[in-house]
Design a protein around this motif. Sequence first.
Motif, PDB file in Angstrom:
ATOM      1  N   ARG A 197      -0.117   5.870  11.365  1.00 31.05           N
ATOM      2  CA  ARG A 197       0.226   5.175  10.140  1.00 31.05           C
ATOM      3  C   ARG A 197       1.709   4.768  10.160  1.00 31.05           C
ATOM      4  O   ARG A 197       2.080   3.650   9.842  1.00 31.05           O
ATOM      5  N   VAL A 256       0.847  -1.200   0.000  1.00 28.10           N
ATOM      6  CA  VAL A 256       0.000   0.000   0.000  1.00 28.10           C
ATOM      7  C   VAL A 256       0.880   1.247   0.000  1.00 28.10           C
ATOM      8  O   VAL A 256       0.677   2.178  -0.775  1.00 28.10           O
ATOM      9  N   LYS A 257       1.885   1.236   0.868  1.00 31.98           N
ATOM     10  CA  LYS A 257       2.758   2.414   0.947  1.00 31.98           C
ATOM     11  C   LYS A 257       3.482   2.628  -0.394  1.00 31.98           C
ATOM     12  O   LYS A 257       3.569   3.749  -0.881  1.00 31.98           O
ATOM     13  N   TYR A 281       3.126   1.015  10.126  1.00 34.08           N
ATOM     14  CA  TYR A 281       4.054   0.616   9.064  1.00 34.08           C
ATOM     15  C   TYR A 281       5.311  -0.009   9.671  1.00 34.08           C
ATOM     16  O   TYR A 281       5.806  -1.032   9.216  1.00 34.08           O
ATOM     17  N   TYR A 314       2.451   1.766  -3.255  1.00 34.16           N
ATOM     18  CA  TYR A 314       1.475   2.256  -4.217  1.00 34.16           C
ATOM     19  C   TYR A 314       1.278   3.764  -4.053  1.00 34.16           C
ATOM     20  O   TYR A 314       1.257   4.527  -5.024  1.00 34.16           O
ATOM     21  N   LEU A 315       1.147   4.176  -2.755  1.00 32.47           N
ATOM     22  CA  LEU A 315       0.917   5.609  -2.497  1.00 32.47           C
ATOM     23  C   LEU A 315       2.118   6.439  -2.974  1.00 32.47           C
ATOM     24  O   LEU A 315       1.951   7.511  -3.552  1.00 32.47           O
ATOM     25  N   ILE A 316       3.303   5.921  -2.737  1.00 32.43           N
ATOM     26  CA  ILE A 316       4.504   6.662  -3.178  1.00 32.43           C
ATOM     27  C   ILE A 316       4.526   6.736  -4.706  1.00 32.43           C
ATOM     28  O   ILE A 316       4.720   7.789  -5.294  1.00 32.43           O
ATOM     29  N   ARG A 333       2.095   6.506  -6.744  1.00 32.46           N
ATOM     30  CA  ARG A 333       1.023   7.351  -7.264  1.00 32.46           C
ATOM     31  C   ARG A 333       1.460   8.810  -7.242  1.00 32.46           C
ATOM     32  O   ARG A 333       1.130   9.598  -8.102  1.00 32.46           O
ATOM     33  N   ARG A 334       2.241   9.140  -6.198  1.00 32.50           N
ATOM     34  CA  ARG A 334       2.696  10.517  -6.080  1.00 32.50           C
ATOM     35  C   ARG A 334       3.741  10.860  -7.148  1.00 32.50           C
ATOM     36  O   ARG A 334       3.771  11.940  -7.677  1.00 32.50           O
ATOM     37  N   THR A 341      -1.065  10.341  10.865  1.00 31.04           N
ATOM     38  CA  THR A 341       0.294  10.173  10.339  1.00 31.04           C
ATOM     39  C   THR A 341       1.140   9.344  11.296  1.00 31.04           C
ATOM     40  O   THR A 341       1.808   8.397  10.906  1.00 31.04           O
TER      41      THR A 341
END
Lengths: 528, 746
Positions: free
Chosen positions: A186, A79-80, A190, A82-84, A86-87, A183
Amino acid sequence: MKKTGVFLGFQPGSNLSTEGIGRLLAFILKENDEKKTNIILFCPKWLTNSVQILLKDNKIPEDRFEIVSTSNIPLGVKVKNYLIERRIKKARFDQKNQLIKKLKKTTLESLRKLAIDFFSANSLLIVLFKILGYMSLFVCLLPFLLMAGAGYFFVKFINLLVRILIKQLPYNSILNKIKPLLTNGRGAIYQVVLDNELNRVVDLINKRTDIDVCFIPSMIWSQIRRLNCRKILAAPDIVFYDFPTQFPGVGRVHERIRESIAVADHLICYSEHVKKHHLIDKCGVDPNKITVIKHANIDMNEHLKISKSIQKFFTIKQNAKQIVNEYIYSNFSSSHVLYNVDFEDLDFVIYSSQYRSHKNVFNLIKAIKIINNDMHGNIKLILTGDYRREEAIKEYVHSNNLENDIFVMHNISSELLAALNKLAKCSVNPTLFEGGFPFTFSESYSVGTPSVMSNIPVVSSEIDDPNLKDLMLFDPYNPYSIAEKIVWAIDNAQTLFDAQDKLYQKFSQRDWKKVVSEYNEVFNKAAR
Amino acid sequence: MKAKRILWLLNHDTLSKFELPLIRDLGFEIFTPKIALKEILQASGSITYDYDHTLTIPEEDLNTLNQYDFCSLVDMPLNIKKIINSYFATAITYTDTSFSILRKLIHNFEGNIFFRAFGVGLSKFNNYTELIDYYFQRNDKYKLQQISDRFWFSQCYPNLAEVEEDIYKKNAIYMPLGLPLEFYDIENQWVGDMNKLLFFCSRIKYVAEAEKVYNEFKRDFRDFDYLIAGNQPVPVDDDKVTGFLEREELNELYRKCKVMYYHSTNPRHLHYHPLEAMIAGMPVVYMDGGLLSFLGGKRQAGRCKDINEARNKVQRILDGDAQLIEDIRQDQKEILYKFSYEFNKEEWENNFLPIVETINSMDINSPKKIAVFTSIEQEKCHLDDSIEMVSMLYQGIIELNAQNRLILNVYKDSHDFENDISELTEKNVTLREYTMESISAEHVSDTLALMFKNQSLWHDSYLLPVDYAQNYVDADLWLFLDHQIEKPIAPIIPFGIYVDNIGDRHYETISSARISNLKNAAFILTNSQQTKIDLIKHLGIKKEKIYRIPFAYSKRKLNSQIYQGTGYILIEADLNRTELVKKLFDDVNGYFELYRNELNIKIYFNNYVKDKNGRLFEELNELVQKSDLLKNNISLYVNLEKNEYDALYAHAQKIIIPHNMKNIFYKLAKAAYFSKQIIVNDFPFYKEFEDILNYNFHYKKFNTNKNVLLEVLSIHDEVAPSEFKYNNDKTGYFTNDVSSAWRKLL
């Protein structure tokens, strides 16, 4: 036969090729006797790619070592990632946009062709036929058009609704209040996910009956306490103790380091200084549990070697230029100072190091400011650590107009690093602390480039000749001292290079085979 | 003489050993490139200096060519273009790694261009048309079509052009290739005492097509005793694969193996190894349809219609069928003849010589046109200096060719042609007005396509100098006298930039647009060695494109009717540098607060633009008027006409220029001309001007936070200023004068 495990717990996204520990590991692996290899690498799944790149970058055949990893990448890490991604990966959106653009263009083109076809008709009968044809086509397509239209308006409606809700609700104030909690939470979740995965790596090792010793090249993986085998811990340094104010938020890392030290059966460090001041004086480790194994020279020349058949036509310097230019042409535009430049005409110095506060990059940058602005010089500095994450340095560089003088090239290959070292007039190392004599000296000397360095104990203790100390060492806390030494070194590069020959030869007496044999000796002793 | 010189731009070892002696025997002088990419050298490349002595061109030009990388990714510099077009009428090249040499030649070389085609081997491309289309941009292709009357598809085998598109077909000439003498070291040494089949397949695990060939061979000849030679960068796990062999080991195989099988059915590509085997005398069994069968004579005993026939013939040879062996060996001689010196020489004489002997009479000395653009914000007070500079450039240009033209372009509505610039029109300089128009990258791209040019367009928009007529595309070169243009210049015509100094880097980072302009400039003119060094070392500009020209400045007679008072100190400042101007005012104020005397100071502000910095000037004026300390002592000036400005200098006691600014050298020259004491910041690029002007300056470290001005104003030194001796010899000081710069560029 009993084997030695190597525990690698680096975080997702780590590039071992650019980490000091990673490169040291590469030397140890490379020099391990090919026929008698008894090392197995253990790591989380997310690290296998980075390990393979490290092997490839250092020209170590991939199949020489068994790599054992966990079976999957945990969901939290995915997930992390993916988020990175995506950015940072806008390209995907661009692809989508391109597709929409193409679709739009094709539709418009088809409509245009239909219109041309219709208005090109030159008889009433044909016009009537065409009208009938278009109408029947329209009727056939109507259900699809209606569905597409309805879908479009539905998405628009939902978007509108969300916008209204956001406006009406005290969304921002709620979000601002819970954001830090989210944050932190999270981050904590993580970290637990990562810790659990490292525990799985521990389980993998514990399951193997052939592993009786495990080498752990970093101190921050306290999960090693659960390892059943003997634990040999590499302890490069605990730099926080020398710079306690410079590492905010390091509390948990410190705890982990202390936990690791506490459970280790034996420790390896690279200098007497770290042994005495960090491990014995600060942590109270039994001196008998510590072995100092110094580094050997790093020979960067092997990355620039050219085949015998073309040596008479192509020099190593030309090779270095070609390597650097290929990098420049694929990464920079013509607006960049380094674009289409003859590197031999530039007076550039290099500092290859990760960006850490004790690496003293700021004073080096101040020295460049003194040379270029106050003394009206023309020196360039290439850094492999990205100083731009430190706002104060970034601002300093900007306000002193140094953007065209200081360049960052991070995450670069060993080949490129070798080429840059070859073309540099001088290598500079302003570090305030190192666990052993800095790698940068032999990295640059091996390709014909001298170094100037900080006058710190780990460096000065290795230089016996007081004249050489005067020539090559500066006070790292004084930018004027750094500046003066750089200017002198550039003007007298050959003199300095000649003067440093003895020092290089002294280090050359130790090669990586010898270093590795000392590591193996420690492993073997522990296994007994 | 030019017709007898050839640029042989190939860097291919085997080819060079045959072709260069042949070309020499045909009576040519030859240039060979001395810099090549690693990849080219690794792929049988080499560099030779052996033919430099054949060239009767100036040594300096040969050295320049020798240092040039014809494969470089950036445009060919103007000086290289000039040299190759001055001395050479013919160029021969090949694919290199990406057709970069061919691309450079078609855009820059004005003689005959021969593209050596050896046949397309194992690759995803079927022919040269596809290959060139892949590497060339659309505009390169247009350019190729434009010069098709002097572009030649120089095919090594007569059937290569058959599968190419028209432009190559129409321009195809047959220039066979030969085998160098060293290939004949093994001539007739075959004994065939090792009963093995020899096959070649290199890079098996490296190139997919090679692996396919390898697998097919293994399948077809599985029952045979064979060896597979050829270099293998990735090792192959097969005892029968030899890997890399030294020449002697290879020759041993040619001597001993009984037979060679050559698999290729490619009618337009051939390897060297079957030819080497044939020279040794080894029988070679090959496939019909392949290039060997095309080159062979009527009877070809080694030719096979299918793999069964090949297997059969190989088996017969291994079984010792002497008749077949002898027939094959005999028939092979016909093939080898096609690679012999005699055959090649005859074909080259018949096909190549008629073309190069009737070269197109391209005139390198045809008149050239240069469009010079003055600064957009041209200070009126320095207009005369700019005119002097343009006059000098013009003199240099007509020294090369009296027909050359210079078009001076002044920014729209900023000057009165008749009065301000009349002396230039008397000299035949054409005058025009220009403006700068911002155009999109797409616009530039379309323009370049219409001119068949290629340029990398990194930016979204560009500046184009515009006269609403031809927009200067009729000029051979553009020259911008302002190096501080803050937007990229459209790369439509090769342009140059005049840079007096880049001292402004000490006040602000030089912008990426300016760097881009300097990097893309075809040439840069400057006056001083120090500025040249700064350009090279600070901005990474290639030294080869920087030309030093003499410093020219106005030496007008003072109009004595204009009087500006006496006994004052003149300070110059740049109104665009707000912070420095404010500091200057604080420092002056500090001085008067301390001394409260009646020192008379006049401050001239450069770069006054009402809409940009007019407000700052008003504020400063207001400040002076309201201050009892300052109002009687300080006068502020902007935008003076040249006569008034000259008078301001002529009557000043001393001149202080605390920071670097545009036209600084004109100011220093003016101060020297009027024999005034000059106090400037200690920039190294000023020091060289002391020699140029033969006049001494005084240096202070103004570029600090201290009030240096207070010290300078306080000291009433009685040191007499140097006596200025006007150096009338414009070309005397520098070794590189203006016409020699133009000579290298035009």
